[in-house]
Structures are given as C-alpha cells and as structure tokens.
Scaffold this active site. Sequence first.
Site, PDB file in Angstrom:
ATOM      1  N   HIS A 190      -9.970   1.521  12.875  1.00 48.00           N
ATOM      2  CA  HIS A 190     -10.858   2.660  13.151  1.00 48.00           C
ATOM      3  C   HIS A 190     -12.324   2.282  13.069  1.00 48.00           C
ATOM      4  CE1 HIS A 190      -7.725   5.698  13.346  1.00 48.00           C
ATOM      5  NE2 HIS A 190      -7.150   5.098  12.321  1.00 48.00           N
ATOM      6  N   LYS A 195      -8.035   2.106  20.185  1.00 51.49           N
ATOM      7  CA  LYS A 195      -8.821   3.233  19.665  1.00 51.49           C
ATOM      8  C   LYS A 195     -10.189   3.259  20.360  1.00 51.49           C
ATOM      9  CE  LYS A 195      -5.845   3.886  15.826  1.00 51.49           C
ATOM     10  NZ  LYS A 195      -5.177   3.074  14.810  1.00 51.49           N
ATOM     11  N   SER A 246      -7.429   5.966   7.766  1.00 53.75           N
ATOM     12  CA  SER A 246      -7.127   6.753   8.959  1.00 53.75           C
ATOM     13  C   SER A 246      -6.891   8.233   8.695  1.00 53.75           C
ATOM     14  CB  SER A 246      -5.930   6.152   9.694  1.00 53.75           C
ATOM     15  OG  SER A 246      -4.875   5.916   8.810  1.00 53.75           O
TER      16      SER A 246
HETATM   17  C1  LIG Z   1      -3.753   2.686  14.547  1.00 55.73           C
HETATM   18  C2  LIG Z   1      -3.738   1.767  13.412  1.00 55.73           C
HETATM   19  C3  LIG Z   1      -2.949   0.609  13.437  1.00 55.73           C
HETATM   20  C4  LIG Z   1      -1.963   0.342  14.526  1.00 55.73           C
HETATM   21  O1  LIG Z   1      -2.562  -0.021  15.715  1.00 55.73           O
HETATM   22  P1  LIG Z   1      -1.758   0.172  17.086  1.00 55.73           P
HETATM   23  O2  LIG Z   1      -2.485  -0.707  18.033  1.00 55.73           O
HETATM   24  O3  LIG Z   1      -1.846   1.616  17.421  1.00 55.73           O
HETATM   25  O4  LIG Z   1      -0.363  -0.268  16.832  1.00 55.73           O
HETATM   26  C5  LIG Z   1      -3.077  -0.285  12.396  1.00 55.73           C
HETATM   27  N1  LIG Z   1      -3.885  -0.037  11.347  1.00 55.73           N
HETATM   28  C6  LIG Z   1      -4.619   1.097  11.274  1.00 55.73           C
HETATM   29  C7  LIG Z   1      -5.505   1.328  10.104  1.00 55.73           C
HETATM   30  C8  LIG Z   1      -4.554   2.035  12.298  1.00 55.73           C
HETATM   31  O5  LIG Z   1      -5.252   3.158  12.204  1.00 55.73           O
END
Ligand SMILES: *Cc1c(COP(=O)(O)O)cnc(C)c1O
Length: 393
Positions: A208, A240, A180
């Site tokens: 992602h 996302k 990320s």
């Molecule tokens: C955003 C993210 C999460 C968390 O997801 P949410 O639904 O926002 O709690 C978990 N793992 C990764 C790699 C992320 O980028």
Amino acid sequence: MNKLNFFDDELFGLEKKGLYRTLRTCSKFKSSKLVLDGKELINFSSNNYLGLADDPILKEAACKAIEKYGCGSTASRLMCGNLALNEELEKRIAGFKRTEAALIFSSGYMANIGVISALMGRQDVIFADKYNHASLVDGCVLSRAKLIRYPHKDVKKLEQILKNTGKYVRRLIVTDSVFSMDGDIAPLPEIVELAKQYDCMVMIDDAHATGVLGKTGRGSLEYFGIPEEAVDIHMGTFGKALGSFGAYVAWSRRLIEFLINKARSFIFTTALPPSVIGSVIVAISILEMDNTRIKILNKNASYFRNQLRKEGFNILDTKTQIIPLIIGENNKAIQFSEFLMQNGIFAVAIRPPSVPLNTARIRFSITAAHSKEELGYTIGIIKKAGKKFGITQ
Ligand SMILES: *Cc1c(COP(=O)(O)O)cnc(C)c1O
C-alpha cells in the site's frame, strides 16, 4: 448423514455471527466510479490510489505488448516465459527502488509466500507484526520457522521478545509498512535499528506504500529517509497504486539469484502476461516523470481524515489514504455500509477475522481520482449516517 453437512453448518454459523461473505458483480469501473449490481456508485473500495488502472497510456501499453507478443507468456520464467519485457521491468524496478536488482512475482501473495519460505526454515525464527497481511502470515507458516507475532507496532515489546528469544540460525523481522486495514504506518526507523542490534534480517511489505509514500512514491523508505541498505528485502505490488497486476522483490543481485533458484511460487508458475508487464513499465515511467498524482492523493486523503476526525469519528491512527471508520458491531457496520450504498457510495464493511473482534468498520480507500465534490458529498452522507446509527452525537 450427508458427508457435506459440515459446509452448511459452518456457513450457517458465519451467517449467525454476521460474518457471511458474498460476491458482488461489478460491470464497469471508470476513474472514481463503478457500476455494481447495475447501480452507479462512488467507489471507496479500490486500491487504485493514483487512478492509473484505466489510464489511456497504460491501456495503450498493454495493447501494444499484446500485439507484439500475444496474450500469454506460455510458460514459467525458467522455461521459455522469460520475455525480454520481464528483464526490462526488473531493471526499472531496481532503478526506482535504488537496489542492485529486482525480481517480478505473479502477485503480492505469491511474492510473500515464496520469499519467506525460501529464506527461512525449521531452524529459524520470524518476528511478525500481529496485523501483518495474510500473505505474510501464510509465508511464515509455509516456511515452518518458529513464528513469534508481536503486538501491533509495539517496538518495546518487540525488543523484549528479541532479547529473550533463544538460539536460532536465522532471524527475520517482517512487517507491512502501511497496514491494510488500519492505514497506519509501521515504526520502521526503530525496527531497522532493532534488527541491526539483534542481528535480524528485515523484510518490508510496501503493497500500500508503493507509488504512494515518499515525495516521489518510492515507498516507505523514502517516506522515513531510511537508506536502502538498512533493509534487506523490499517487497511491493503492481496491483494497487500502479494500476496493474503483479509484484516485485527488490534486493541484491546475489539474493535475487537465490530466489530464482529457491522460491517455489516463482519457479512453479506461469510468467506474467506481456500486457501486464507492458502496463507496469509505463506506470513506473509516469511516476518517475512527475508526482502530481501523489500530491492530489495526499491532499484528498488528508481532507477526508481531517473532516472525519472533526466530526468525532474514530478513525484510529491512520496517516494514509486507507481510512477505517470504526463502527464496532458487525451487523451495524453492514447497515452503515448499506445506508451509504443507498446514497450512491460504495465502501465495504470489514469484519473479523479480517480485523479484531468488535472493531468492525467501514474502510474508505481514497484515490487521486476522487473529485472534491465527491469527497464533500460523501462526508455529508457519513455525518448523517453517524447520527442515524448512534456513532456520533
Ligand atoms: C494486497 C496486498 C498483498 C497481496 O498483493 P496481491 O498482488 O494482491 O496478491 C500483500 N501484502 C499486502 C500488505 C497487501 O495489502
């Protein structure tokens, strides 16, 4: 002495190191733009990779679900919160990920802490990439298993560690697929091979990558052409690229039943609201119908990466829509970000501890909603900033 003085001391320390975080107020976002503290800016900080978050079809589905079921799910899944919509979505996810079954969690964070702590315990060992998302790290800590972090994407080192790790009951390798903060991709074919050789389970976090990687957005396994059976646990999120909220774990039916019984972040929380589930179901339908948005996203991201590399910026080994522009020093990264903001561009400075020391950066998130003009304009401003702050010649 005030017993709360330690707050002030810690905050003052953060301020001195340029690590103090504050919230900004966003009053509106639409497509590639947002209004922040009253000013309209081009948005390079959202994970709305396919531009689905304000898509009329998703909004309509959310409203319809509210009309039919109301605003809240009223209880946890194991009580009376298991609306039929949940099961419809889980079927759709299993179809999309080509696994036997799937389970929805309230967020990616909760999925990761729930799955890892349900699977692993004191007598087990977890091998984790050093750059894994905080939610995976927290899941490992919560499980009380022995946690061994290997250097970022270093499969040679991982193999050494696997060879030299003594006896544990269960072994798990866990990694983000798309990282990320760096936008690079984990060497999954090698990791899957090592897992087979050293008798480990594999868990992949596709937060992602869901809706992004692979020709039809099915994620990292599609991207690499790895058969679904080679990976034990696929995890991904709806907040996302899918433009909504929540997360899934895709797996065998038996193991999903295990999670329903064992994952505390699944059991002890209210089920997702109907509106959210309704919007995710249509987001998946949109992805399954055509991949136009994915193609536009890839085109936009590769244009942006190529332009920055051509100008001599260090953007690490990114291969995706997450593009880190390395600045180095914390305060300089903040000034760089402020300069962008003065020019109508919103891209946040990311500082330690989110990233390693001396690698403060501006993180650009490219989406399918960005127009060619917006991207071209932004590149122009970045070039100016690069010279102004002595990052490029
Ligand atoms: C955003 C993210 C999460 C968390 O997801 P949410 O639904 O926002 O709690 C978990 N793992 C990764 C790699 C992320 O980028």
